[in-house]
Design a protein around this motif. Structure first.
Motif: not given
Lengths: 504, 122, 497
Positions: C387, A175-176, C396-397, C419-420, C400, A182, C416, A179
């Motif tokens: 996700l 997941l990290a 979120k996109w 999100s984590l 960003l 992304l 970001v 991101q």
């Protein structure tokens, strides 16, 4: 719905067929026979769809779907080009073999909750197709993340504390990485809206070098976790807690190759080899890859658990592909691409054997492997063949890719890499051959149950072992992997590059 | 000095507001907090009312048959009407607040906020 | 009749709110019909006003026939149209959802509960539909009062939470009112469109700057902007589970809408407003991180969701602060995606607490007992983490894209990281739900005895809204392009097409 519509959208059907299968499997919770039939049918169907695109792609045409706008700046666009088709053929073909193995293995091990297992497996393959056929970074990213989520239930399948912890570590890493990927994609999207994967890259000159460097680091961190470049490899040995078919297909083929595929796409189709070579980024990538190869191979020597040893071997072998990308010369690239194929077949053979030994003889340690060769001769013979291939012996698939990598390193004037390749060959001989030798000539430790592996486990590993040899001698046979790889390299580097048909 | 003396009404309203905020934040008794809230409301209402005043203005009422004059001669009625609404809102809020305080007291037997919070977490 | 639609959006639930306590004593069926009819009328009004605004232009409705700026007018433009439709839809779904939770109460109590419920909805709808800043205050207070009282239905803890929310919320409303006072003092007008014109030349004057600060503070408290979010965890988690999805799903969003409307359409981004937006941006970023970190520390599912809401409202505030087309699209899309996802999550929490599962540890093995609810939990969690292909990813996109376009890489990194962090606390819940063993066969008994469920995990009036919202998350994600192009694009302060 005309025939043209069906034909043009084949990449999309390739993705959707196993998604539909996943849904159908979930509905058939209590009927194992139907579940397994759906899996086999979907695997066969997907392979046929992908195969049907082979003639066109080899002839130089690309099979594209119409882009579908999912959001501003996000269009889902599938395109079957040589590199993508190679990956798709590999994954879908191996899924057929793995499904047979899956059925045999899961019946032998009796873990339970198999419906979710088969459904998640189908979804993983769907995501892999999406990654293979993605025509732009966003489509790639979406399916990359879906792959992460879909593999999680498979990793934790055993439901033990160890499995849950392994799954957690897997998620943290992936997941990290997702991101970071992304962030990199957003950065690229702002600079070049609606950018597609272009052979030779499209980022040259779009931004100051410092920004490009930052983006490159983000990209490599993002795809590097799945391709297990050190120090981002930590999840892979821990993920071996998954059932062996998962380790075989996903962690030797689909997930890790998706990462390596990502590296190739980013280097060849986003940044471009010229850009990579003109900066230090290629050399840094080569450095990390070389370090990974050596360190992982050394670590493998020390592992007693067979699957974990194979995991570290995978870590090292994947960096061959990264090496090919980092060197960024035509032959190195070719070697890297061919290694995707070669390593897939060889490693899946090794994992199949390890799983067969575990399911039949309940042994998982190298120290107890003695005597298994007498009880399970075919299995261990296949293991021997796979080992020879990983070591890079001529006439095995691994040799073709290594040879091209070596030539590519010469092309780039990088003698150091050649030394690394030789050292790695020696090390892999060191951590794999003794296993086979122990099995055949070592003393038997403890009682042995069951004799040879049952047919559903045996046939797949024999098939993949044989293919490893065949591909070593005729790299282009059948699915024309070599031609596809060549076409990909030519498109990335321009048709004027001279490429020797190494190894033939 | 003139800045203060010329706008003394606004300064007093500000003082009232601060007193209310102090009560709301630093008093422990729920009833006192509610009263402080009322003080804040009153200061706001007074602020609005002051906006509508003019020096030497008459109340904006026309006795029967008398024609109106210049608008500037009458105080602005709009803030008054707005504040009627605000007063009603304040009354309703106070009513709801008192009902809640009654319920709280019945269960917790105290109106000190610190004790209630301790009792809540158990 | 149809010319009155903008008014009916608000008036229908308002009238019903007054009638319900009477009909509740007579017949429950009549009461439910009355509630449903009024909510349907309101939703129909909202949807047709939306359609009208897209085709012909904003619908201006003058109350009592008094034209602005003397009279109060309702303005339904595409932005107001979509948000009133969202609130109306939620009103209906949560109404069905709440029915089983009130099953054991006397008809009188049910009457008061639903009267407050309708008042809350009328207030929220009024905030969105109105074109007058003072009218906004009135409806702000109506909805808030109804909410305080509804939260007080949540047992002896709920009363305290409701009272403390009352104190903070009324102070917030008063701050907003003071801000309105200052704008009235310099312009003499209360009509939003009129103010938009009059304030253009007065941007840098001190009263206007003060007004902006007061209004932002007041509405910021209402939308739980850092550091003014202290009231939220108790209020959301201790409210009665039947109505929590509405309060958590929609209330904060309406205040965010009000802030967006006032900052971009009335005060117009110019000198002082831009500086205020900068500060809002830093506070939003802080709230995003603090909310997620606090959520990780929670042991109760409801409180975890509440702190998560603080974080997610930060996303919305961040988009407002960044202020370019992409970021504002992200904010608007996030209003919808978070409303649907958080509403869905609070419904899941309510479903869990129906069977006695309130703490995260008590949710162990819930996937066996409540498979559909657990599957919905998975989808909603994926959306919160952001996700694909859920709606949360797309909002979120956009955020960003907006952040990077403006050059605020730090905001992108914070999104970001958040999100984590969100993945940490949501996947921990999923681990409990799917991987841990159920401690007892059934914990606690449902509130009503003898209810036949025919093998389903929950009564349909609870299960169906949960599933509908879950599907909504996926639908909003997959179809966000037509949603953005067809509706959200027209809700931006300037033309982008």
């Amino acid at each position: 719905m005309t025939a043209e519509f069906f034909l043009a959208n084949r990449p999309l059907w390739g993705v959707l067929i196993s998604m539909a299968a996943a849904g159908l499997i979930l509905l058939n919770d209590r009927r194992p026979l139907i579940r397994e039939s759906i899996t086999m049918l979907a695997a066969a169907g997907k392979f046929i769809i992908v195969l049907s695109m082979l003639p066109e792609v080899l002839a130089g045409k690309l099979v594209e779907t119409v882009p579908w706008t999912a959001a501003a700046g996000i269009s889902l666009h599938f395109k079957a080009d040589p590199l993508g088709l190679l990956f798709a053929l590999l994954s879908s073909g191996l899924w057929i073999v793995t499904s047979v193995y899956n059925i045999g293995y899961m019946r032998a091990m009796r873990y339970g909750h198999e419906t979710g297992y088969y459904a998640a497996f189908a979804l993983c393959l769907s995501a892999t197709m999406g990654i293979a056929f993605a025509a732009n970074l966003l489509t790639f990213f979406i399916f990359y993340e879906i792959l992460t989520i879909a593999t999680y239930p498979l990793v934790i399948h055993a439901r033990t504390d160890e499995a849950v912890a392994g799954g957690r570590k897997y998620l943290v890493y992936t997941l990290a990485a997702g991101q970071l990927l992304l962030l990199a994609i957003v950065g690229v999207q702002i600079m070049v809206p609606e950018a597609e994967f272009t052979p030779g890259g499209f980022l040259a000159g779009q931004a100051p070098p410092a920004l490009l460097g930052v983006l490159f680091i983000l990209f490599m961190a993002g795809v590097g976790v799945k391709s297990a470049i050190m120090p981002l490899h930590g999840w892979l040995p821990t993920a071996m807690v998954a059932p062996t078919p998962v380790s075989a297909l996903l962690h030797a083929v689909a997930v890790v190759k998706a990462g390596a595929f990502g590296v190739l796409r980013v280097v060849g189709y986003v940044f471009g080899p010229e850009l990579i070579n003109s900066t230090a980024s290629g050399k840094i990538l080569v450095g990390f890859a070389a370090a990974t190869i050596i360190l992982a191979s050394l670590r493998a020597l020390a592992e007693d658990n067979l699957k974990r040893r194979l995991a570290y071997s995978t870590v090292g072998q994947l960096s061959y592909i990264v090496l090919g990308a980092g060197l960024a010369t035509p032959l190195a690239f070719l070697g890297g691409i061919m290694h995707i194929v070669a390593h897939a077949f060889m490693k899946i053979t090794l994992f199949f054997c390890a799983g067969a030994v575990y399911a039949t003889a309940h042994k998982e340690r190298v120290s107890e492997i003695g005597g298994t060769g007498k009880e399970m001769p075919v299995t261990m013979a296949a293991f021997l063949l796979g080992s020879l291939g990983i070591a890079g012996i001529p006439f095995f698939a691994g040799f073709v890719s290594k040879w091209n990598l070596g030539l590519g390193a010469l092309e780039a004037g990088n003698i150091f890499v050649i030394l690394v390749l030789i050292a790695s060959a020696l090390l892999s001989t060191g951590y794999l051959l003794p296993v086979a030798i122990q099995a055949f000539f070592g003393r038997s430790s403890g009682t042995h149950h069951g004799g040879e592996a049952k047919p559903s486990l045996l046939y797949p590993l024999v098939i993949t072992a044989c293919i490893s040899i065949i591909l070593g001698v005729f790299p282009n046979i059948g699915l024309k992997f070599y031609e596809l790889a060549l076409a990909a390299v030519q498109s990335v580097f321009g048709a004027t590059s001279s490429i020797a048909m190494g190894g033939q | 000095m003139d800045a203060i003396a010329g706008h003394l009404n606004y300064w007093l309203i500000a003082v009232l507001f601060v007193v209310g905020v102090y009560g709301l934040a630093f008093q422990d008794n729920l009833l006192k907090k509610l009263m402080a809230l009322n003080v804040i409301s009153v200061s706001t209402i007074a602020f609005f009312l002051n906006l509508g005043q003019k020096v030497g203005a008459k109340a904006p009422i026309l006795p029967g048959g008398v024609k109106g004059g210049e608008a500037a001669a009458y105080a602005n009625p709009l803030p008054h009407t707005l504040m009627l609404t605000a007063i009603v809102v304040g009354v309703a809020t106070t009513g709801v607040g008192l009902a809640m305080i009654y319920r709280i007291f019945k269960h917790y037997h105290t109106l000190e906020e610190s004790e209630i919070l301790k009792g809540m977490r158990e | 009749m149809t010319e009155q639609f903008p008014a009916l959006i608000v008036v229908a639930p308002l009238v019903a709110a007054l009638l319900v306590p009477l009909t509740a004593r007579l017949s429950l069926a009549v009461t439910y019909c009355l509630i449903l009819v009024s909510l349907m009328v309101s939703l129909t009004g909202a949807l047709s006003a939306l359609r009208y605004s897209l085709v012909e232009g904003a619908w201006h409705y003058y109350f009592g026939g008094w034209p602005p700026p003397w009279g109060i007018e309702y303005v339904v433009d595409p932005l107001a149209g979509i948000i009133t439709s969202l609130v109306g839809l939620f009103g209906i779904l949560v109404f069905f959802y709440s029915i089983p939770f009130l099953a054991g109460k006397e008809p009188r109590e049910k009457g008061y509960f639903y009267s407050l419920y309708l008042l809350l909805l009328a207030g929220l709808l009024g905030i969105v539909a109105t074109g007058d800043v003072f009218n906004l205050y009135v409806f702000l207070e109506i909805s808030s009062l109804a909410a305080y009282a509804l939260i007080a239905f949540g047992g002896h803890q709920g009363v305290v939470a409701g009272f403390r929310y009352l104190l903070v919320g009324t102070a917030a409303g008063t701050l907003y009112l003071l801000g309105v006072g200052y704008t009235y003092a310099v312009t003499g007008s209360l009509n939003m469109a009129d103010l938009g014109n009059l304030l253009a030349s007065l941007q840098s004057s001190r009263p206007v700057i003060l007004a902006v600060a007061l209004i932002v503070t007041g509405l910021g408290i209402k939308m739980a902007l850092f550091p003014l979010y202290g009231w939220l965890p108790d209020a959301y988690s201790l409210s009665p589970p039947g109505v929590a999805p509405l309060i958590a799903g929609v209330m904060g969003k309406v205040s965010a809408y009000a802030l967006y409307r006032l900052l971009y359409f009335v005060f117009k981004p110019g000198g002082p407003v831009l500086q205020v937006l900068d500060v809002v941006g830093w506070l939003a970023a802080a709230g995003i991180i603090v909310g997620s970190v606090m959520a990780i520390a929670q042991k109760e599912f409801g409180r975890m969701l509440a702190y998560s809401s603080v974080s997610q409202m930060g996303y919305i505030a961040l988009g407002i602060a960044i202020g370019n087309a992409a970021a504002l699209t992200g904010t608007l899309l996030h209003i919808f995606s978070h409303a649907v996802a958080k509403g869905c999550l609070f419904m899941v929490a309510g479903n869990g607490s129906w069977w006695g599962r309130r703490k995260i540890s008590e949710m162990a093995g819930m996937s066996k007992a409540m498979p559909l609810t657990s599957a919905t939990l998975v989808v909603a969690s994926l959306s919160m983490v952001g996700l694909p292909p859920t709606a949360g990813f797309f909002s979120k996109w956009y955020l960003l894209m907006g952040a990077v376009e403006k050059g605020s890489w730090i905001y992108a990194v914070i999104l970001v990281i958040s999100s984590l962090l969100t993945a940490i606390y949501f996947f921990r819940v999923l681990e409990h739900v799917y991987l841990k063993k159920d401690p007892g066969a059934s914990l606690g008994t449902p509130a009503e005895e003898g209810r036949s469920l025919r093998g389903w995990e929950l009564a349909p009036s609870m299960l169906v809204p949960t599933l509908l919202l879950g599907l909504g998350i996926l639908a909003l994600g997959l179809f966000n392009a037509p949603f953005v192009d067809g509706l959200l694009k027209f809700s931006l302060p300037w033309r982008t097409w």
